[in-house]
Write an enzyme that holds these catalytic residues in place. Structure first.
Site, mmCIF file in Angstrom:
data_model
loop_
_atom_site.group_PDB
_atom_site.id
_atom_site.type_symbol
_atom_site.label_atom_id
_atom_site.label_comp_id
_atom_site.label_asym_id
_atom_site.label_seq_id
_atom_site.Cartn_x
_atom_site.Cartn_y
_atom_site.Cartn_z
ATOM 1 N N ASP A 78 -117.210 2.224 -19.484
ATOM 2 C CA ASP A 78 -118.052 3.029 -18.602
ATOM 3 C C ASP A 78 -117.589 2.956 -17.153
ATOM 4 O O ASP A 78 -117.733 3.926 -16.400
ATOM 5 C CB ASP A 78 -119.506 2.563 -18.708
ATOM 6 C CG ASP A 78 -120.210 3.166 -19.907
ATOM 7 O OD1 ASP A 78 -119.514 3.525 -20.875
ATOM 8 O OD2 ASP A 78 -121.443 3.270 -19.891
ATOM 9 N N CYS A 119 -118.887 -3.743 -25.294
ATOM 10 C CA CYS A 119 -119.370 -2.960 -24.152
ATOM 11 C C CYS A 119 -120.298 -1.819 -24.546
ATOM 12 O O CYS A 119 -120.203 -1.261 -25.636
ATOM 13 C CB CYS A 119 -118.182 -2.421 -23.366
ATOM 14 S SG CYS A 119 -117.244 -3.747 -22.555
ATOM 15 N N ASP A 120 -121.203 -1.552 -23.636
ATOM 16 C CA ASP A 120 -122.079 -0.394 -23.549
ATOM 17 C C ASP A 120 -122.456 0.286 -24.854
ATOM 18 O O ASP A 120 -123.335 -0.177 -25.568
ATOM 19 C CB ASP A 120 -121.476 0.605 -22.555
ATOM 20 C CG ASP A 120 -121.431 -0.019 -21.161
ATOM 21 O OD1 ASP A 120 -122.461 -0.018 -20.500
ATOM 22 O OD2 ASP A 120 -120.371 -0.551 -20.773
ATOM 23 N N LYS A 121 -121.784 1.380 -25.241
ATOM 24 C CA LYS A 121 -122.252 2.188 -26.374
ATOM 25 C C LYS A 121 -121.789 1.641 -27.716
ATOM 26 O O LYS A 121 -122.246 2.097 -28.769
ATOM 27 C CB LYS A 121 -121.764 3.648 -26.230
ATOM 28 C CG LYS A 121 -122.031 4.249 -24.862
ATOM 29 C CD LYS A 121 -123.463 4.050 -24.400
ATOM 30 C CE LYS A 121 -123.650 4.295 -22.928
ATOM 31 N NZ LYS A 121 -123.025 3.331 -22.046
ATOM 32 N N CYS A 191 -118.861 -6.837 -18.235
ATOM 33 C CA CYS A 191 -119.069 -7.107 -16.807
ATOM 34 C C CYS A 191 -120.268 -8.012 -16.556
ATOM 35 O O CYS A 191 -121.293 -7.909 -17.217
ATOM 36 C CB CYS A 191 -119.198 -5.796 -16.055
ATOM 37 S SG CYS A 191 -117.695 -4.793 -16.137
ATOM 38 N N GLU A 442 -123.804 8.610 -16.725
ATOM 39 C CA GLU A 442 -124.334 7.556 -15.879
ATOM 40 C C GLU A 442 -123.967 7.853 -14.431
ATOM 41 O O GLU A 442 -122.901 8.411 -14.166
ATOM 42 C CB GLU A 442 -123.733 6.197 -16.259
ATOM 43 C CG GLU A 442 -124.351 5.572 -17.472
ATOM 44 C CD GLU A 442 -123.810 4.177 -17.740
ATOM 45 O OE1 GLU A 442 -124.398 3.498 -18.589
ATOM 46 O OE2 GLU A 442 -122.810 3.785 -17.125
ATOM 47 N N SER A 468 -126.250 3.419 -14.906
ATOM 48 C CA SER A 468 -125.635 2.189 -15.365
ATOM 49 C C SER A 468 -126.625 1.046 -15.178
ATOM 50 O O SER A 468 -127.478 1.073 -14.287
ATOM 51 C CB SER A 468 -124.369 1.914 -14.550
ATOM 52 O OG SER A 468 -123.968 0.572 -14.696
#
Length: 552
Positions: A78, A119-121, A191, A442, A468
């Site tokens: 992202d 990560c994320d998705k 992160c 985002e 985000s």
């Protein structure tokens, strides 16, 4: 075993022959087949080390009597895809991840799955696939990145994004930017703040789909590899006992996940993802349910961007088990639910304690008596909107100001960096929803620039897009219905007064209904011309209020 359909009996002779082409022995073919889904790639820092995690998982599977088969799935960073057309592909990748795992698992008859996201998705995509397939499955993430250090101060990815705005406002030097660029992200892992990836990895523990430590053990610690081995061993127990994701991810488990979400002050993206995962699991989870949980769930952590603590601090304070232990003191969790550990959540919570009350506040003295995420409703968002309340300055919890309207993130960012936004303004960014974007981008860049310019204490931002987890400030996203579905946000005009009250949970446009009806009648919006995957996505995606799911 599920794999019998691809390996047992004389009619499966061709299948076994192909397995022999893989180098498998009769003994390996006789054992349960475990799919090891690895989202490794050389693009995403959070995923660049996942080969070692996968190898550890496979050793665990073999040690416990299974035969592992590794296969890949995609992952989008992202941070790298932010603030250009790449961000249109972040949320949409969630569906591709879930679909690709379904294809591989069904086509090859796996008895169980070990899913390796970070990560994320990728985390929600893998959980969606697990719920959909309902064969034994366990999550083992790659773990969080350590925070960086610049000029004696700890920093992370959000520090860099905010520095862009600070530089434009003349508050930091180019030399400082160079130091941030080189040192803010020191190595592999998701992160370092309570951003979307870490939010989801922590909640996966509370959901019961990962072993303790999944969300907080740093990526570079060898303890992460040991956890991966234990996860590989544990999948064999889940297969033997036929414990499947839908047995674990029930209504009470989702309530637990949302309670942990509120206590941590997680990313607003978790609302999108948990509703989508619940849908796949056959559990009804609405914004109203989430808001009810928020009202009774205290906020106990102020992790970056809400505060200075990072995930490594949460790990050292006892991690998610310690947080669950603290919440259990007021009976805020459903502890008698099973987990992938084949034990109850109660046994996990009771085995831990808070080691640092500066990182995990006492349930008797929370940062807030209600949760870190707040659902807002009103005539501007009849179906709801969400805000990370724990990362909003106190003076912005209640705010009324004139609308500054932009049809897309790019023009809004130009206005912010060009000094066109005034104290008191309410920035409205529309046509960035699941359909309108498409892909619901985002918007970390505009919110970070506002924070870096020290406008986050004076300016609100409202959008049908999303933010985000690194965002802080009065950033209200997921406004539903979105502009492309002719929700009220489509008819806001420059200068209209918008009233925000995060204490009461309201979001209202101070324009009378007759005027709104007149605007609706005269409204013309040309849809963007789309090709490829985004064109397919736009045709099937639902509203953000229902998780931006893609049911055909």
């Amino acid at each position: 075993m599920n794999s019998d359909k691809v390996k047992r009996g004389p009619e499966k002779l061709p299948h076994r022959s192909l397995m022999k082409a893989l180098g498998l022995t009769n003994e390996e073919i006789d054992k349960p087949f475990v799919g090891v889904v690895n989202s490794f790639n050389e693009v995403v820092p959070g995923h660049m080390h996942l080969r070692s995690v996968s190898e550890a998982v496979k050793k665990g599977v073999i040690a416990a009597g299974g035969t592992p088969f590794e296969f890949p799935t995609i992952a989008v960073c992202d941070g790298i895809s932010m603030n250009h057309e790449g961000m249109k592909y972040s949320l949409v990748s969630r569906e591709l991840i879930a679909d690709s795992i379904e294809v591989m698992a069904r086509a090859h008859g796996f008895d169980g799955l070990v899913l390796i996201p970070n990560c994320d998705k990728v985390v929600p995509g893998m959980l969606m696939a697990a719920a959909r397939l309902d064969i034994p499955a366990i999550i083992i993430s790659g773990g969080p990145m350590l925070s960086g250090k610049v000029e004696g101060k700890r920093v992370d990815l959000s520090s860099i994004f905010e520095a862009v705005g600070a530089y434009n406002a003349g508050k930091v030097s180019s030399e400082y930017l160079d130091k941030l660029e080189n040192d803010a992200c020191p190595g592999c892992g998701s992160c370092a703040g309570m951003f979307t990836a870490n939010s989801m990895n922590c909640m996966t523990e509370a959901l019961g789909m990962a072993l303790p430590g999944n969300g907080t053990i740093p990526a570079v610690y060898s303890e992460r590899l040991r956890l991966a081995k234990y996860s590989g061993m544990k999948i064999m127990e889940l297969i033997e006992k036929n414990i499947t994701p839908r047995q674990i991810m029930n209504e009470k488990a989702f309530e637990n996940a949302m309670t942990i979400d509120m206590a941590l002050g997680c990313s607003t993206n978790t609302v999108l993802h948990l509703t989508a995962i619940a849908h796949e699991a056959g559990v009804a989870l609405t914004l109203d349910t989430i808001d009810e949980i928020s009202k009774k769930s205290p906020n106990l952590c102020h992790l970056s961007p809400a505060g200075e603590d990072r995930i490594e601090d949460l790990y050292e304070a006892g991690g998610i088990p310690a947080l669950m232990n603290e919440l259990s003191k007021k009976n805020l969790l459903n502890l008698d639910v099973i987990t992938v550990g084949a034990n109850s959540l109660r046994s996990i919570a009771e085995s831990a304690e808070v080691l640092n009350y500066q990182v995990i506040a006492s349930v008797e003295k929370p940062y807030s008596v209600s949760g870190g995420i707040k659902v807002l409703k009103g005539n501007l968002a009849p179906d709801g909107a969400v805000v990370k309340k724990s990362a909003v300055r106190p003076e912005m919890l209640v705010h009324t100001g004139p609308a500054r309207v932009f049809n897309g993130e790019d023009s809004a960012l130009t206005a912010i960096l060009g000094g066109k936004i005034n104290k008191g303004d309410v920035i409205v960014i529309r046509y960035e929803g699941p359909r309108g974007g498409p892909g619901m981008r985002e918007m970390l860049t505009p919110t970070s620039c506002l924070a870096g310019m020290e406008l986050d204490a004076h300016v609100a931002l409202i959008t049908d897009g999303r933010f985000s987890g690194a965002t802080r400030g009065a950033a209200i996203g997921h406004v539903s219905p979105e502009a492309s579905e002719e929700g009220p946000i489509a008819f806001v005009e420059e200068g209209d007064l918008i009233e925000i009250n995060m204490e009461d949970g309201t979001l209202n446009l101070k324009v009378n209904e007759d005027t709104m009806n007149e605007r609706r009648k005269n409204h013309i919006r040309k849809k963007p011309e789309l090709t490829g995957y985004l064109a397919k996505y736009e045709r099937v995606v639902s509203s953000a209020s229902s998780g931006a799911i893609c049911d055909l």
